[in-house]
Design an enzyme around this catalytic site. Structure first.
Site, short mmCIF file in Angstrom:
data_model
loop_
_atom_site.label_atom_id
_atom_site.label_comp_id
_atom_site.label_asym_id
_atom_site.label_seq_id
_atom_site.Cartn_x
_atom_site.Cartn_y
_atom_site.Cartn_z
N PHE A 44 0.83 -1.21 0.00
CA PHE A 44 0.00 0.00 0.00
C PHE A 44 0.86 1.25 0.00
O PHE A 44 2.08 1.19 0.12
CB PHE A 44 -0.96 -0.01 1.19
CG PHE A 44 -0.29 0.13 2.54
CD1 PHE A 44 0.24 -0.97 3.19
CD2 PHE A 44 -0.23 1.37 3.16
CE1 PHE A 44 0.85 -0.84 4.44
CE2 PHE A 44 0.37 1.51 4.40
CZ PHE A 44 0.91 0.40 5.04
N SER A 60 7.21 -1.87 -4.43
CA SER A 60 6.77 -2.78 -3.36
C SER A 60 6.13 -4.03 -3.96
O SER A 60 6.42 -5.15 -3.52
CB SER A 60 5.75 -2.08 -2.45
OG SER A 60 6.32 -0.98 -1.78
N ALA A 73 9.72 -2.76 0.88
CA ALA A 73 8.35 -2.85 0.39
C ALA A 73 7.42 -2.39 1.51
O ALA A 73 7.62 -2.75 2.67
CB ALA A 73 8.02 -4.29 0.01
N LYS A 74 6.44 -1.58 1.15
CA LYS A 74 5.45 -1.15 2.15
C LYS A 74 4.35 -2.22 2.14
O LYS A 74 3.34 -2.10 1.47
CB LYS A 74 4.91 0.24 1.79
CG LYS A 74 4.45 1.04 2.98
CD LYS A 74 4.19 2.48 2.60
CE LYS A 74 3.49 3.23 3.71
NZ LYS A 74 4.38 3.61 4.82
N THR A 75 4.64 -3.29 2.88
CA THR A 75 3.82 -4.50 2.84
C THR A 75 2.76 -4.50 3.94
O THR A 75 3.06 -4.14 5.08
CB THR A 75 4.75 -5.73 3.04
OG1 THR A 75 5.76 -5.70 2.03
CG2 THR A 75 3.98 -7.03 2.98
#
Ligand code: PLP
Length: 303
Positions: free
Chosen positions: A35, A63, A156-158
């Site tokens: 996101f 990401s 990564a904006k996981t």
């Protein structure tokens, strides 16, 4: 939370209350999704503009690539969708939340369900409170560490990475503090639960290198602004006690913007309030996001 009227989902706008998913949505079970958090600000000229949209959109695709998710939309298309979602909802200022997730269909880890994308926007004030932004916040060093990059990959904006952040955040709040400071697996300072961290001592500004942190776009913005102010930021290892003896310290993030740290582990940081350099960075940041700084107009996408 204040609702908007429309949410964009998989290629079309749907009414806010109808933007729903099935309970067997894969990401809901296993956390594989990415996101972004972006802000749109009202400008000095009365219009609205999205701040650093291209950088956020780029990171969303990065990401997804890190997790092996194929986004079924082109990058420029999704950037246009973000702007259009703000326009349709009519907010002068808001937060934007693009989300890429695996839909329902099959269960199990090997499932290759449809990759779905949504963009929602809503008004969201200072994430750590107006008072936090002006007076500073209290912080606790967390017993939960930031993960090694071979565990969950910090660039990564996981979605699932936020379990780690939430554990730290709950712990800090239960201890009466407003935010957590997380160390890396070697015990050096990494970042906040959703913010990067900066410290200043004797005019020298430091921030941890990008090994085990999410390299924030606000972090990058602040490093640029500080360099323009004559303070080249040193990216190096920071120890916990360096914050205890710092003159100033602050968090940076899209949601939190620039949040001064006034206390950590029940020790006053510097004077116990936002220091002079922190205040100047806050003022410059507000000028930039609101289009009052000629040099950085290219960071603003008009709505
Ligand atoms: C999103 C996030 C940040 C801040 O990034 P910005 O791009 O500045 O909003 C910092 N740390 C973590 C863990 C994050 O998820």
């Amino acid at each position: 939370m204040q609702k908007g009227s429309w949410i964009w989902m998989d290629g079309e706008f749907v009414p806010w209350d109808e933007a729903k998913v099935h309970v067997l949505t894969h990401t809901l079970h296993y956390g594989l999704g990415v996101f972004e958090g972006i802000r749109c600000y009202k400008q000095a000229d009365g219009r609205s503009a999205v701040f650093r949209l291209d950088a956020h959109n780029r990171r969303l695709f990065d990401s997804a690539r890190i997790l092996g998710l194929e986004v079924p939309f082109a990058e420029d298309e999704l950037a246009r969708v973000c702007v259009e979602t703000v326009r349709r909802n009519g907010f002068e200022e808001c937060y934007l939340r693009p989300l890429v997730f695996l839909g329902d269909g099959e269960m199990g880890l090997a499932a290759r369900n449809r990759v779905r994308v949504s963009v929602a926007v809503w008004p969201w004030g200072a994430y750590l409170g107006e008072e936090g932004a002006s007076l500073g916040i209290t912080v606790k060093t967390s017993s939960f560490h930031r993960f090694h990059s071979n565990t969950l990959m910090s660039k990564a904006k996981t979605v699932g990475n936020y379990v780690n952040s939430i554990l730290a955040s709950y712990e800090a709040r239960n201890a009466g503090c407003e935010e957590a400071l997380m160390l890396d697996t070697e015990g050096f300072v990494a970042e906040g639960s959703g913010e990067n961290v900066f410290i200043i001592r004797s005019g020298v500004v430091k921030t941890p290198g990008a090994h085990s942190i999410l390299p924030g776009i606000t972090r990058d913005t602040v490093m640029t602004l500080l360099a323009e102010m004559g303070h080249a930021v040193r990216e190096e290892r920071v120890t916990r006690d360096e914050i205890y003896i710092a003159d100033e310290a602050f968090f940076t993030g899209t949601a939190a913007e620039i949040a001064p740290i006034r206390e950590i582990d029940h020790r006053r940081v510097g004077s116990g309030g936002p220091g002079p350099l922190t205040r100047e960075v806050q003022a410059r940041y507000q000028a930039v996001v609101r289009g009052r700084d000629e040099r950085h107009r290219d960071w603003l996408t008009p709505v």
